[in-house]
Design a protein around this motif. Structure first.
Motif, short mmCIF file in Angstrom:
data_model
loop_
_atom_site.label_atom_id
_atom_site.label_comp_id
_atom_site.label_asym_id
_atom_site.label_seq_id
_atom_site.Cartn_x
_atom_site.Cartn_y
_atom_site.Cartn_z
N CYS A 78 0.46 -1.34 -0.12
CA CYS A 78 0.12 -0.45 0.29
C CYS A 78 1.20 1.48 -0.49
CB CYS A 78 -1.00 -0.15 1.58
SG CYS A 78 -2.06 -1.08 1.13
N GLN A 79 2.34 0.92 -0.64
CA GLN A 79 2.77 2.47 -0.90
C GLN A 79 2.22 3.10 -1.58
OE1 GLN A 79 5.65 1.88 1.74
NE2 GLN A 79 5.59 4.27 1.16
N GLU A 80 2.06 3.07 -2.40
CA GLU A 80 1.04 4.14 -3.32
C GLU A 80 0.19 4.63 -2.71
OE1 GLU A 80 -0.63 4.38 -7.55
OE2 GLU A 80 0.91 2.69 -7.58
N GLN A 81 -0.85 4.02 -2.08
CA GLN A 81 -1.51 4.78 -1.53
C GLN A 81 -1.55 5.50 -0.38
OE1 GLN A 81 -1.58 1.88 -2.33
NE2 GLN A 81 -3.81 1.58 -3.22
N ASN A 82 -0.28 5.63 0.11
CA ASN A 82 0.38 5.92 1.73
C ASN A 82 1.08 7.42 0.82
OD1 ASN A 82 1.25 6.26 4.33
ND2 ASN A 82 2.45 5.58 4.60
N ASP A 83 1.19 7.03 0.15
CA ASP A 83 2.36 8.48 -0.71
C ASP A 83 1.22 9.56 -1.30
OD1 ASP A 83 4.35 7.61 0.05
OD2 ASP A 83 5.21 6.76 -2.01
N ALA A 84 -0.19 8.69 -1.48
CA ALA A 84 -1.00 10.34 -2.11
C ALA A 84 -1.45 10.44 -0.64
CB ALA A 84 -2.19 8.88 -2.93
#
Length: 130
Positions: A78-84
């Motif tokens: 979930c790194q991408e969602q966390n970054d967003a």
């Protein structure tokens, strides 16, 4: 170590003991000076909560869904969602108008606390029962 208030306009320090008085001995309800802890901790907390619940709803939802689906592997998956989510929150933290709105919310809540002597959670319960 002496604690103090800072006045937003003049920047002058007021001794901590000056927050006495008012109807319940909690300070003047109309005093708009902010202490360091209020500026650095309490107002940013309101900003975080409002950003999460009002401004970045889609990002929060996407992150929650990803975390539920990924289970124990959410840190990696979930790194991408966390970054967003972080980017959206940071955008709102930098918005001066949003910060002013949150400061006004804080000052209104503090003023009401000083006026009534009741924390926010108890004031809402009392209003619901009346």
């Amino acid at each position: 170590m002496a604690h103090s208030y800072t006045d937003g306009q003049s920047g002058s320090a007021i001794p901590l003991g000056s927050n006495k008085g008012g109807p319940h001995g909690l300070g003047d309800p109309d005093d708009r000076r902010l202490r360091k802890v209020e500026v650095e901790v309490l107002i940013p907390k309101i900003m975080r909560e409002r950003a999460k619940t009002e401004k970045c709803v889609a990002e929060v939802k996407a992150f929650e869904v990803c975390c539920k689906d990924a289970g124990l592997f959410m840190i990696a998956k979930c790194q991408e969602q966390n970054d967003a989510l972080k980017a959206c929150s940071l955008e709102w933290y930098k918005d001066e108008q949003f910060k002013k709105e949150c400061t006004e919310i804080f000052l209104a809540e503090r003023s009401e606390f000083r006026r009534t002597g009741l924390p926010k959670k108890f004031r809402k319960n009392d209003n619901a029962n009346v």
